[in-house]
Design an enzyme around this catalytic site. Structure first.
Site: not given
Ligand code: F6P
Length: 308
Positions: A112, A172
């Site tokens: 993470d 993206a």
């Protein structure tokens, strides 16, 4: 994590220090469940994902251990210092052990990358590379399926570090994260306008904490007027052979942890800050959340001039 275990064991062996591995993390610590680890035992594990020791996923140390209990654990294991590998929960437990006066060093290990005090946690690069590989496969397919929108859901717990970093790397069209309330009409309006004038497909990365991505499909379909398909990458991001960068950091952090303890110091976490490997006191990662990379988030979502 295996690469880091190997680095710790080999570094300790060079200094004639005996190493034991605690099975299932803190569960093995409190139950004195350990295995001897020498150079032979860790030979070849660095290239394997996961950890040969297992982890205690649900609650690192469920109750704060008192000094007498910690002394019993250290003595029964025959250890004089502890290296804790893990994310926020494990590092908080390491701080409790330090506060009780026992030698301990923590190494930030979580895909993470959400530990304060370090720019990097072991596993993050491998996880992001997995997202990038899967995104490549999806866009290969997208090129043959004109006019679609692809949503890729990453892990990341309640943080969006994996999503933002991966979304930036793959270029993206948008990224949604739990740290920020998305302006879906603005995002969809922009994507729709681009696709209406010929952009063949679009990719939106969604962090699991901003999802579930599947639940967004209806709204996105309505706003975009396009077929929207979701790929949830899930736990595959936690596995696989680690990347060069993860192995390099695992070795650097593992060796630094052993050096710290053998120099007589304790109560620190290995860290990388501004490209340098160093140590920070355990009070740093345990005193607040890591800053979110707003600049990259804004770039991906075209919310700054540079992103245009
Ligand atoms: O903390 C690491 C992590 O991989 C998160 O990104 C994710 O939410 C979680 O662990 C997945 O594990 P579990 O299935 O135990 O929730």
């Amino acid at each position: 994590m295996n690469a880091c275990i190997a680095a710790i064991v080999c570094s300790a062996a060079k200094k004639d220090i005996r190493a034991v591995g605690l099975l299932k993390g803190f569960e093995g610590f409190v139950n004195s469940s350990a295995v001897e680890l020498d150079e032979k035992a860790v030979s070849g594990i660095a290239g394997r994902g996961g950890t040969i020791l297992g982890t205690s996923r649900n609650g690192a140390l469920k109750t704060r251990l008192e000094s007498t209990e910690l002394r019993r654990v250290y003595e029964s294991l025959g250890i004089d210092s502890l290296v804790v590998l893990g994310g926020g929960g494990s590092i908080t437990a390491a701080k409790q052990i330090e506060d009780a006066g026992f030698p301990v060093v923590a190494i930030p290990c979580t895909i993470d990358n959400d530990v304060a005090g370090t720019d990097y946690t072991i596993g993050f690069d491998s996880a992001c590379n997995h997202v990038i590989r899967m995104a490549n496969d999806i866009t290969d397919s997208a090129e043959a399926l004109d006019g679609r929108v692809f949503v890729i859901e990453t892990l990341g717990g309640d943080t969006g570090h994996i999503a933002v970093a991966s979304a930036y790397a793959i270029g993206a069209d948008a990224v949604l994260v739990p740290e920020m309330e998305p302006d879906l009409p603005q995002i969809c309006g922009r994507i729709k306008a681009e696709m209406d004038v010929g952009k063949p497909y679009s990719v939106i990365v969604v962090a699991e904490g901003a999802g579930p991505a599947q639940g967004l499909v209806e709204r996105l379909t309505e706003m975009l007027g396009r077929r929207v398909r979701v790929t949830s990458l899930g736990h595959a991001q936690r596995g696989g052979s680690p990347t060069y960068w993860d192995r390099k950091m695992a070795r650097a952090f593992g060796e630094m942890a052993v050096d710290t303890l053998t120099s007589g110091a304790s109560g620190t976490m290995t860290a990388m800050r501004d490209g340098e490997v160093n140590s920070v006191p355990l009070s740093v990662p345990t005193s607040g959340a890591k800053a979110f990379d707003l600049a990259t988030y804004n770039l991906v979502n075209r919310l700054t001039d540079e992103g245009e």
